[in-house]
Design a protein around this motif. Structure first.
Motif, PDB file in Angstrom:
ATOM      1  N   ILE A  61      59.693  25.700  28.852  1.00 30.64           N
ATOM      2  CA  ILE A  61      59.563  24.459  29.614  1.00 30.64           C
ATOM      3  C   ILE A  61      60.701  24.390  30.628  1.00 30.64           C
ATOM      4  O   ILE A  61      61.864  24.580  30.294  1.00 30.64           O
ATOM      5  N   SER A  62      60.363  24.076  31.856  1.00 31.78           N
ATOM      6  CA  SER A  62      61.418  23.961  32.859  1.00 31.78           C
ATOM      7  C   SER A  62      62.133  22.621  32.711  1.00 31.78           C
ATOM      8  O   SER A  62      61.606  21.666  32.148  1.00 31.78           O
ATOM      9  N   VAL A  63      63.339  22.568  33.218  1.00 28.66           N
ATOM     10  CA  VAL A  63      64.157  21.365  33.118  1.00 28.66           C
ATOM     11  C   VAL A  63      63.482  20.190  33.814  1.00 28.66           C
ATOM     12  O   VAL A  63      63.572  19.049  33.351  1.00 28.66           O
ATOM     13  N   GLU A  64      62.781  20.435  34.894  1.00 26.50           N
ATOM     14  CA  GLU A  64      62.118  19.357  35.624  1.00 26.50           C
ATOM     15  C   GLU A  64      61.055  18.675  34.749  1.00 26.50           C
ATOM     16  O   GLU A  64      60.902  17.462  34.777  1.00 26.50           O
ATOM     17  N   TYR A  65      60.336  19.476  33.973  1.00 24.72           N
ATOM     18  CA  TYR A  65      59.304  18.893  33.114  1.00 24.72           C
ATOM     19  C   TYR A  65      59.904  18.105  31.953  1.00 24.72           C
ATOM     20  O   TYR A  65      59.263  17.215  31.413  1.00 24.72           O
ATOM     21  N   LEU A  66      61.125  18.442  31.579  1.00 22.89           N
ATOM     22  CA  LEU A  66      61.795  17.672  30.539  1.00 22.89           C
ATOM     23  C   LEU A  66      62.013  16.231  30.994  1.00 22.89           C
ATOM     24  O   LEU A  66      61.921  15.302  30.197  1.00 22.89           O
ATOM     25  N   GLY A  67      62.295  16.047  32.264  1.00 21.09           N
ATOM     26  CA  GLY A  67      62.465  14.700  32.801  1.00 21.09           C
ATOM     27  C   GLY A  67      61.184  13.896  32.698  1.00 21.09           C
ATOM     28  O   GLY A  67      61.202  12.725  32.296  1.00 21.09           O
ATOM     29  N   ILE A  68      60.071  14.521  33.027  1.00 17.47           N
ATOM     30  CA  ILE A  68      58.777  13.839  32.932  1.00 17.47           C
ATOM     31  C   ILE A  68      58.460  13.506  31.486  1.00 17.47           C
ATOM     32  O   ILE A  68      58.032  12.398  31.162  1.00 17.47           O
ATOM     33  N   ALA A  69      58.696  14.466  30.586  1.00 16.49           N
ATOM     34  CA  ALA A  69      58.428  14.237  29.163  1.00 16.49           C
ATOM     35  C   ALA A  69      59.333  13.140  28.613  1.00 16.49           C
ATOM     36  O   ALA A  69      58.886  12.267  27.858  1.00 16.49           O
ATOM     37  N   SER A  70      60.598  13.159  29.000  1.00 16.02           N
ATOM     38  CA  SER A  70      61.543  12.159  28.530  1.00 16.02           C
ATOM     39  C   SER A  70      61.147  10.764  29.002  1.00 16.02           C
ATOM     40  O   SER A  70      61.182   9.801  28.229  1.00 16.02           O
ATOM     41  N   LEU A  71      60.742  10.645  30.249  1.00 19.28           N
ATOM     42  CA  LEU A  71      60.303   9.350  30.771  1.00 19.28           C
ATOM     43  C   LEU A  71      59.037   8.874  30.068  1.00 19.28           C
ATOM     44  O   LEU A  71      58.919   7.698  29.708  1.00 19.28           O
ATOM     45  N   SER A  72      58.103   9.775  29.813  1.00 16.35           N
ATOM     46  CA  SER A  72      56.855   9.411  29.150  1.00 16.35           C
ATOM     47  C   SER A  72      57.098   8.930  27.728  1.00 16.35           C
ATOM     48  O   SER A  72      56.604   7.862  27.326  1.00 16.35           O
ATOM     49  N   VAL A  73      57.863   9.698  26.974  1.00 16.48           N
ATOM     50  CA  VAL A  73      58.142   9.316  25.586  1.00 16.48           C
ATOM     51  C   VAL A  73      58.986   8.046  25.560  1.00 16.48           C
ATOM     52  O   VAL A  73      58.748   7.146  24.743  1.00 16.48           O
ATOM     53  N   GLY A  74      59.937   7.924  26.454  1.00 14.21           N
ATOM     54  CA  GLY A  74      60.749   6.716  26.529  1.00 14.21           C
ATOM     55  C   GLY A  74      59.920   5.483  26.814  1.00 14.21           C
ATOM     56  O   GLY A  74      60.122   4.424  26.208  1.00 14.21           O
ATOM     57  N   THR A  75      58.962   5.614  27.713  1.00 12.53           N
ATOM     58  CA  THR A  75      58.079   4.485  28.034  1.00 12.53           C
ATOM     59  C   THR A  75      57.248   4.086  26.815  1.00 12.53           C
ATOM     60  O   THR A  75      57.095   2.891  26.524  1.00 12.53           O
ATOM     61  N   ILE A  76      56.745   5.061  26.096  1.00 10.59           N
ATOM     62  CA  ILE A  76      55.970   4.775  24.889  1.00 10.59           C
ATOM     63  C   ILE A  76      56.845   4.059  23.861  1.00 10.59           C
ATOM     64  O   ILE A  76      56.423   3.070  23.249  1.00 10.59           O
ATOM     65  N   PHE A  77      58.077   4.527  23.674  1.00  8.95           N
ATOM     66  CA  PHE A  77      58.990   3.880  22.733  1.00  8.95           C
ATOM     67  C   PHE A  77      59.299   2.443  23.154  1.00  8.95           C
ATOM     68  O   PHE A  77      59.388   1.554  22.303  1.00  8.95           O
ATOM     69  N   ILE A  78      59.476   2.218  24.444  1.00  7.58           N
ATOM     70  CA  ILE A  78      59.738   0.855  24.928  1.00  7.58           C
ATOM     71  C   ILE A  78      58.550  -0.052  24.627  1.00  7.58           C
ATOM     72  O   ILE A  78      58.720  -1.180  24.158  1.00  7.58           O
ATOM     73  N   ILE A  79      57.353   0.427  24.870  1.00 11.38           N
ATOM     74  CA  ILE A  79      56.146  -0.369  24.597  1.00 11.38           C
ATOM     75  C   ILE A  79      56.046  -0.672  23.108  1.00 11.38           C
ATOM     76  O   ILE A  79      55.785  -1.821  22.713  1.00 11.38           O
ATOM     77  N   ILE A  80      56.264   0.334  22.251  1.00 10.46           N
ATOM     78  CA  ILE A  80      56.205   0.118  20.807  1.00 10.46           C
ATOM     79  C   ILE A  80      57.278  -0.877  20.372  1.00 10.46           C
ATOM     80  O   ILE A  80      57.026  -1.745  19.523  1.00 10.46           O
ATOM     81  N   GLY A  81      58.453  -0.796  20.963  1.00  6.66           N
ATOM     82  CA  GLY A  81      59.524  -1.738  20.637  1.00  6.66           C
ATOM     83  C   GLY A  81      59.156  -3.165  20.994  1.00  6.66           C
ATOM     84  O   GLY A  81      59.383  -4.093  20.202  1.00  6.66           O
TER      85      GLY A  81
END
Length: 158
Positions: A61-81
């Motif tokens: 996985i390239s570092v750039e895609y880690l940013g997208i994955a991190s934002l996606s998972v973070g958004t899901i966690f915020i919604i669940i919170g």
């Protein structure tokens, strides 16, 4: 309109407090992951540091895609919170939808725990036991009455 009984069962208060704690932890985790999404592109642009970070990632996985994955998972966690905090409010105010939501979430949590055990995570047994205890407690007659749910004996009388 639904009337709230004066005496909230102690277990409902405990479940509500735990739901608040879980919601806050999910919000903090989500905000942290979303913030990391902004850091990954900066690291990728620094050359040698990006190569070092890339070597720490166990896949291709390239570092750039880690940013997208991190934002996606973070958004899901915020919604669940946020949803957790809303459900906690419903628990304290004896809302029928909060009871229904907690029952559904407990069932989902048990199913996910079973799937996790199937993949080798024995630690999921604790989560299954906790979700099972919550599910059992929510079906106790006095708890169902607190939430305005008819018990089976009341339904048989009608």
């Amino acid at each position: 309109m639904q009337t709230t009984p004066k005496n909230r069962p102690t277990g409902v208060s405990i479940i509500g407090i735990l739901t608040i704690i879980g919601g806050v932890l999910m919000l903090v985790s989500g905000i942290t992951l979303a913030a990391l999404a902004a850091v990954f592109p900066l690291v990728a642009s620094t050359g040698d540091q990006a190569t070092m970070l890339q070597s720490q990632i166990p896949s291709s996985i390239s570092v750039e895609y880690l940013g997208i994955a991190s934002l996606s998972v973070g958004t899901i966690f915020i919604i669940i919170g946020i949803v957790s905090l809303i459900v906690a409010y419903g628990l304290f105010k004896a809302k029928k939808w909060a009871w229904t939501t907690n029952v559904a979430l407990s069932i989902i949590s048990i199913a996910m725990g079973i799937a996790s055990i199937a993949t080798g995570n024995i630690g999921s047994i604790v989560g299954i036991l906790i979700s099972g205890a919550i599910l059992y407690y929510l079906y106790r007659p006095h708890v169902k009455e607190y939430f305005g749910k008819k018990t089976q004996t009341e339904a048989a009388k009608v």
